[in-house]
Design a protein around this motif. Structure first.
Motif, PDB file in Angstrom:
ATOM      1  N   ARG A 225       0.478   3.350   9.373  1.00 16.59           N
ATOM      2  CA  ARG A 225      -0.284   2.952  10.569  1.00 16.59           C
ATOM      3  C   ARG A 225      -0.252   1.446  10.774  1.00 16.59           C
ATOM      4  O   ARG A 225      -0.179   0.953  11.894  1.00 16.59           O
ATOM      5  N   LEU A 226      -0.286   0.707   9.675  1.00 16.27           N
ATOM      6  CA  LEU A 226      -0.374  -0.740   9.758  1.00 16.27           C
ATOM      7  C   LEU A 226       0.960  -1.448   9.928  1.00 16.27           C
ATOM      8  O   LEU A 226       1.002  -2.592  10.324  1.00 16.27           O
TER       9      LEU A 226
ATOM     10  N   LEU B 115       0.011  -5.604   5.737  1.00 21.69           N
ATOM     11  CA  LEU B 115      -1.398  -5.604   6.121  1.00 21.69           C
ATOM     12  C   LEU B 115      -1.795  -6.949   6.721  1.00 21.69           C
ATOM     13  O   LEU B 115      -2.468  -7.009   7.745  1.00 21.69           O
TER      14      LEU B 115
ATOM     15  N   LEU C 147      -2.997   9.380   1.447  1.00 19.38           N
ATOM     16  CA  LEU C 147      -3.872   8.574   2.287  1.00 19.38           C
ATOM     17  C   LEU C 147      -3.376   7.126   2.353  1.00 19.38           C
ATOM     18  O   LEU C 147      -3.303   6.530   3.434  1.00 19.38           O
TER      19      LEU C 147
ATOM     20  N   THR D 118       0.815  -1.212   0.000  1.00 21.32           N
ATOM     21  CA  THR D 118       0.000   0.000   0.000  1.00 21.32           C
ATOM     22  C   THR D 118       0.852   1.266   0.000  1.00 21.32           C
ATOM     23  O   THR D 118       0.574   2.209  -0.736  1.00 21.32           O
TER      24      THR D 118
ATOM     25  N   ARG E   4      -0.332   6.951   4.575  1.00 23.36           N
ATOM     26  CA  ARG E   4      -0.687   7.030   6.009  1.00 23.36           C
ATOM     27  C   ARG E   4      -1.256   5.710   6.513  1.00 23.36           C
ATOM     28  O   ARG E   4      -0.935   5.269   7.618  1.00 23.36           O
ATOM     29  N   VAL E   5      -2.102   5.080   5.707  1.00 25.60           N
ATOM     30  CA  VAL E   5      -2.664   3.788   6.100  1.00 25.60           C
ATOM     31  C   VAL E   5      -1.534   2.765   6.240  1.00 25.60           C
ATOM     32  O   VAL E   5      -1.473   2.024   7.223  1.00 25.60           O
TER      33      VAL E   5
END
Length: 128
Positions: free
Chosen positions: A71-72, A108, A64, A50, A67-68
């Motif tokens: 975070r993961l 993920l 975006l 991602t 950032r995802v």
């Protein structure tokens, strides 16, 4: 080293990556290059993930996605890096010489396993 000429944007980017058993690994989101001692530039690795896709897309959607991915990842690399020598051939998909379980896990999937799946009672007894 065997030399093969191809248009990378057409023959590699966004192509599906399939392991030796035919299982889907992901899609190629970026390509990593290296330089040989003689100055020849070559494909060193295929990147999927991602965060890598977000960098390639750019703009609001790209930020975006980054950032995802950040975070993961929990201190893990935000991309799966597949060395190009692991590629068996390129046709309608990029086919690898190795099985999916021989590759590093996708960030993920690792995140979901640690934060969700491992917390389900009995998940340690699930068949794989």
């Amino acid at each position: 080293m065997t030399t093969v000429r191809m248009q990378l944007g057409q023959h590699l980017l966004d192509r599906q990556i399939v392991d030796a058993d035919g299982l889907l690994v992901g899609k190629i989101d970026d390509i990593e290059f290296a330089v040989a001692d003689d100055g020849t530039v070559f494909v060193d690795a295929l990147l999927t993930g991602t965060g890598v896709l977000g960098q390639r897309i750019g703009g609001v959607v790209g930020r975006l996605l980054i950032r995802v991915a950040d975070r993961l990842r929990d201190r893990q690399p935000s991309a799966v890096r597949i060395r190009y020598p692991l590629v068996e051939r390129v046709d309608s998909a990029v086919r690898l010489r190795v099985r999916l379980d021989e590759l590093p896990p996708a960030p993920l999937e690792e995140y979901l396993r640690r934060r969700l799946i491992d917390r389900i009672p009995g998940s340690d007894r699930a068949s794989g």
